[in-house]
Design an enzyme around this catalytic site. Structure first.
Site, PDB file in Angstrom:
ATOM      1  N   ARG A 538     103.196 -35.029 -31.737  1.00  0.00           N
ATOM      2  CA  ARG A 538     102.109 -34.758 -30.787  1.00  0.00           C
ATOM      3  C   ARG A 538     100.754 -34.883 -31.456  1.00  0.00           C
ATOM      4  NH1 ARG A 538     101.774 -29.435 -27.968  1.00  0.00           N
ATOM      5  NH2 ARG A 538     102.334 -28.653 -30.023  1.00  0.00           N
ATOM      6  N   SER A 599     106.221 -29.588 -40.306  1.00  0.00           N
ATOM      7  CA  SER A 599     107.270 -28.558 -40.310  1.00  0.00           C
ATOM      8  C   SER A 599     108.436 -28.915 -41.228  1.00  0.00           C
ATOM      9  CB  SER A 599     107.762 -28.333 -38.877  1.00  0.00           C
ATOM     10  OG  SER A 599     106.682 -27.969 -38.051  1.00  0.00           O
ATOM     11  N   ASP A 653     104.889 -25.172 -38.731  1.00  0.00           N
ATOM     12  CA  ASP A 653     104.888 -24.625 -37.377  1.00  0.00           C
ATOM     13  C   ASP A 653     104.950 -23.096 -37.380  1.00  0.00           C
ATOM     14  OD1 ASP A 653     107.435 -24.639 -38.424  1.00  0.00           O
ATOM     15  OD2 ASP A 653     108.428 -25.361 -36.617  1.00  0.00           O
TER      16      ASP A 653
END
Length: 912
Positions: A538, A599, A653
């Site tokens: 994203r 992450s 994250d």
């Protein structure tokens, strides 16, 4: 049928009293629309009877029987049955051969009971029953080591287990002292023990309605409803256990004894009661009670008919000029006589003979009219039975979320056996009232005897299965002491990970993030955020204003070939995504501070510098491990001639989740991810972080706790199923804590347990589908679906269909237990890890009590119906001095990354 039953007599010329007969027949005919209303009322009464708070006021008591399965045909062995009848004790020895229960072998003996025992001391009654058992077994030369016994006890009881029931009240002429309120199973077992029958164990108590259902179940043909159309009236059915609020059992199904004879005691049937019903009720021993039963039970149909005949004779519509005094004698007309009258289709000879036997002198017209009245009374009873059955079937169909219910119904009783058109009327009216249900009626054979043996046999089979299932699942069921040990091991590994000298060998890496502050609400500006944590990538633009946060984002797919190709290909693809997004948002000319959520395990050496330690989650891009991922991103930007990239922070994250929630709640100093993977971070005192210089303030530590146990410290928790799953991953021996907890692996653990149970013939009759042998075929989302929706809804059936599993309902119950065991262990282990974190923070700060918030994200935590509850409950048990609140994160990896960048800009100043 409801609107045309019975056929009304044409009024021939000269028959001046025909209208009185027509009126009586109409009174006994209930319109279809009224039957629909009655069906709806009965369904409402059923729900009230099942409700915890409405049960006490309900007319239908809906009593739990604790019978949770029907026979599957594999039952095998010898079973003893004792039935307490009106003035007798019946004993049976039933041998089942495991042949589908098609050819049970039976021995029985009946003992007459002295009348004084029925009204004497309770102990004397049960001693007499035990003596009957002893004599029967002696006569049968039985020397079996273990003999399970089923007890048919036809009195009102409050049952709390299959083998535990307190007597509520006596009836049928019994009034033994010192029994009401006591467990009748225990009383019988004590009496049996006095007879030194140590091999006899009372395992089940039931009534005859349940026995009828059980005796009609054979291999491949489960029977889930029973209807008794006898002197009394009753129905039982297999209900969804989670809807039975009056019982503690919540999984699978449970047989419910409706006790529907009392339906209408609240006046709901008053508008269809006739004057004849009122007369029967007034003359009964219990006026105003069992109103439904008094309209349908064969004990009362002769009486209803008698009162119709009395009324018509008084109006001179019958037996004109003859004495009808005999009809005023209660009980003179029996239901079997009524049935004989209507079962003869040709002529009125039988009717004339029956009436003359009573001392009446009927003419041809009287015989014809009496025949019509008898048909009307019995047809109404059959119609009302159909209405009750329709209510039960529609309730089952709705509660199981089915479009159509195909069900077998066991039927027994004098009315069913004695009325040639009973079945025809029952099925035709049911079709009108419940068109979505297709019942098949099965005649019962000795429901109270053979059926009781079936109940007992199923109880023994399920108990043996439960023991085997418990053995399989025992290693996954962790005790409080087990969890305390895991908590202590996590604390130990945390200390090792923080130590300068011990860090390199710790399984919990405790990586410094260089994030030293959480949001304080003064952050302002526009920031870019990147989120790389799986197959989707994203790009976001985040505006932080005094009014709040606004975001725009786009998702880009990372092809498998790129995930597993070269590092240059991966980071070039990421830059292409960023540039595409900036063009769409008209940001190509802007140079905005950027937070990068990455992450994967990294060794962070600065807020904007982090070395990749290892790939996870299916990534294996070459040339990246050991490299600074921020530098790899900057080099890709140079290759793509993209100069407006200003990376100010790299976070994972977990840290992003903490920061995202910290913007809303300043007490949020822990981040937790429980999704595809699992991890945690928290604000540690700088004086304890041996891997970074400086003692002042705090720094967020990325624990990377997924690797907890990689050094073997959790080997005692790992089961054989966990080891098989681990061996089949791309990183055997790595991320072992994560493989016990996270969504990527739970479905696989369940799949291997299901295969092991099938191998032991505990599931799928020992024949799982070939599809179940496929790796990763059992998705972790299936656990959520199965545990959320009970076992009836179509979502569960779709899962079984997708897996090509020929699963019985009992298989579904067991699958749910497996899923629940695996997911609860995951939640408990996660809680043990979190308990180590909050206790360390409390001790760091020298507090007796710590109040803190955990920002949490991940599909397992958010979507699983029980995970979060179990996690929080276990955490309270393990860390009682910490009050921990959980705040679900909203886009921690996106918004959180932007907030890390925003906090960094706030702390260093806008020009830095």
């Amino acid at each position: 049928l409801p609107q045309a039953s019975p056929a009304l007599l044409p009024c021939a010329p000269g028959l001046m009293h025909c209208h009185q007969v027509q009126r009586a027949l109409r009174a006994l005919t209930i319109p279809l629309e009224r039957l629909h209303i009655m069906k709806g009322h009965m369904m409402q009464a059923m729900r009230r009877g099942l409700g915890r708070h409405t049960h006490s006021r309900a007319t239908l008591k809906m009593l739990p029987t604790y019978i949770c399965a029907t026979p599957d045909g594999t039952e095998k062995g010898d079973f003893l049955v004792v039935e307490l009848c009106q003035s007798q004790v019946r004993t049976l020895l039933v041998t089942l051969l495991g042949d589908g229960n098609l050819n049970p072998q039976m021995m029985y003996k009946t003992f007459d009971m002295p009348e004084d025992i029925m009204r004497g001391e309770g102990e004397a009654l049960f001693d007499f029953i035990a003596q009957c058992v002893s004599q029967f077994l002696g006569d049968a030369n039985s020397s079996l080591e273990h003999l399970p016994l089923g007890f048919v006890f036809p009195f009102s009881c409050r049952q709390t287990q299959l083998n535990k029931a307190e007597l509520i009240s006596w009836s049928k002429g019994f009034s033994c002292r010192d029994v009401v309120g006591k467990d009748v199973v225990q009383l019988l077992q004590s009496a049996i023990n006095k007879q030194e029958l140590s091999n006899v164990e009372v395992v089940a108590l039931m009534n005859d309605t349940v026995g009828t259902m059980m005796t009609c179940s054979t291999e491949g043909r489960p029977c889930e409803v029973a209807l008794i159309a006898d002197k009394g009236s009753n129905c039982c059915f297999m209900a969804e256990a989670h809807l039975v609020e009056t019982a503690e059992e919540t999984s699978g199904r449970m047989c419910i004894n409706t006790e529907w004879g009392r339906f209408g005691d609240d006046g709901i049937l008053n508008d269809i009661l006739t004057p004849y019903d009122e007369c029967v009720d007034e003359e009964s021993s219990s006026p105003g009670e069992k109103r439904f039963e008094k309209m349908v039970g064969s004990l009362y149909l002769g009486e209803i008919t008698r009162h119709v005949l009395i009324a018509l004779a008084a109006e001179k519509a019958l037996f004109t000029g003859n004495s009808v005094a005999v009809l005023k004698e209660k009980g003179v007309l029996k239901t079997h006589q009524v049935l004989e009258i209507i079962n003869i289709e040709e002529g009125t000879t039988m009717t004339k003979r029956a009436l003359e036997a009573l001392g009446l002198q009927p003419n041809e017209r009287d015989c014809s009219r009496v025949q019509q009245i008898c048909r009307a009374v019995v047809s109404r009873a059959a119609t009302l039975y159909a209405t009750g059955l329709s209510a039960v079937l529609s309730y089952m169909c709705q509660s199981r979320d089915m479009d159509q219910l195909l069900v077998n119904v066991g039927v027994d009783g004098e009315l069913y056996q004695g009325h040639t058109r009973f079945e025809e009327i029952l099925l035709s009216v049911t079709k009108l009232l419940a068109p979505e249900c297709v019942p098949t009626l099965l005649p019962s054979t000795d429901g109270s005897g053979r059926g009781a043996a079936m109940v007992t046999a199923v109880a023994v089979r399920l108990e043996a299965q439960r023991r085997e299932v418990a053995k399989v699942l025992a290693p996954l069921r962790l005790s409080h002491d087990d969890l305390v040990q895991v908590q202590a091991l996590m604390r130990q590994e945390m200390e090792l990970g923080l130590g300068r000298e011990t860090h390199a060998n710790a399984s919990v890496r405790m990586l410094p993030t260089y994030v030293c502050h959480t949001p304080d609400g003064t952050e302002l500006g526009e920031f870019l955020a990147l989120d790389l944590g799986g197959t989707n990538f994203r790009v976001l633009v985040v505006q932080v204003t005094e009014q709040g946060i606004r975001m725009a984002s786009e998702i880009y797919v990372i092809p498998t070939a790129v995930m597993q190709g070269t590092g240059e290909e991966l980071f070039d693809h990421i830059i292409d995504c960023i540039m595409d997004f900036q063009e769409k948002q008209d940001l190509m000319t802007h140079t905005l501070p950027l937070g990068f959520t990455f992450s994967f395990p990294c060794q962070q050496v600065g807020l904007d510098k982090a070395l990749l330690l290892t790939w996870t989650k299916g990534f294996s891009a070459s040339g990246c491990v050991g490299q600074d991922v921020v530098q790899l991103l900057r080099e890709a930007a140079e290759r793509k001639h993209h100069s407006g990239l200003k990376v100010v922070a790299l976070v994972n994250d977990t840290v992003g989740t903490m920061m995202s929630c910290g913007y809303e709640d300043p007490k949020c100093e822990i981040g937790l991810i429980v999704g595809t993977g699992t991890n945690a971070c928290y604000m540690e005192e700088m004086r304890n972080v041996g891997t970074v210089e400086g003692d002042e303030g705090r720094m967020c530590i990325n624990m990377e706790w997924g690797a907890f146990g990689d050094n073997g410290c959790l080997d005692h928790v790992f089961t054989s199923f966990d080891r098989v799953v681990d061996d089949q991953t791309i990183n055997p021996g790595k991320q072992r804590f994560e493989k016990l907890i996270s969504g990527m692996y739970l479905g696989e653990i369940v799949r291997h347990i299901l295969l092991a149970m099938a191998d032991k013939e505990l599931l799928f009759h020992g024949n799982p589908s070939p599809k179940l042998y496929t790796k990763d075929i059992f998705k972790t989302k299936f656990l959520s679906t199965i545990e959320l929706n009970g076992l009836a809804p179509r979502q569960i059936r779709q899962i079984l269909q997708d897996l090509e599993l020929d699963a019985s309902f009992e298989d579904s119950v067991l699958m749910r237990e497996v899923c629940h065991t695996v997911s609860m262990r995951a939640a408990q282990l996660c809680a043990a890890g979190l308990a180590a974190v909050v206790e360390k923070m409390r001790e760091n700060r020298g507090l007796d009590k710590l109040s803190i918030t955990v920002g949490v994200d991940g599909t397992l935590y958010k979507l699983h119906p029980n995970f979060s509850h179990c996690l929080q409950k276990t955490l309270r048990d393990l860390a009682p001095n910490c009050t921990v609140s959980f705040m679900p994160s909203e886009d921690g990896s996106g918004k959180g990354a932007a907030l890390v960048a925003a906090v960094a800009c706030r702390v260093t100043g806008p020009g830095q």
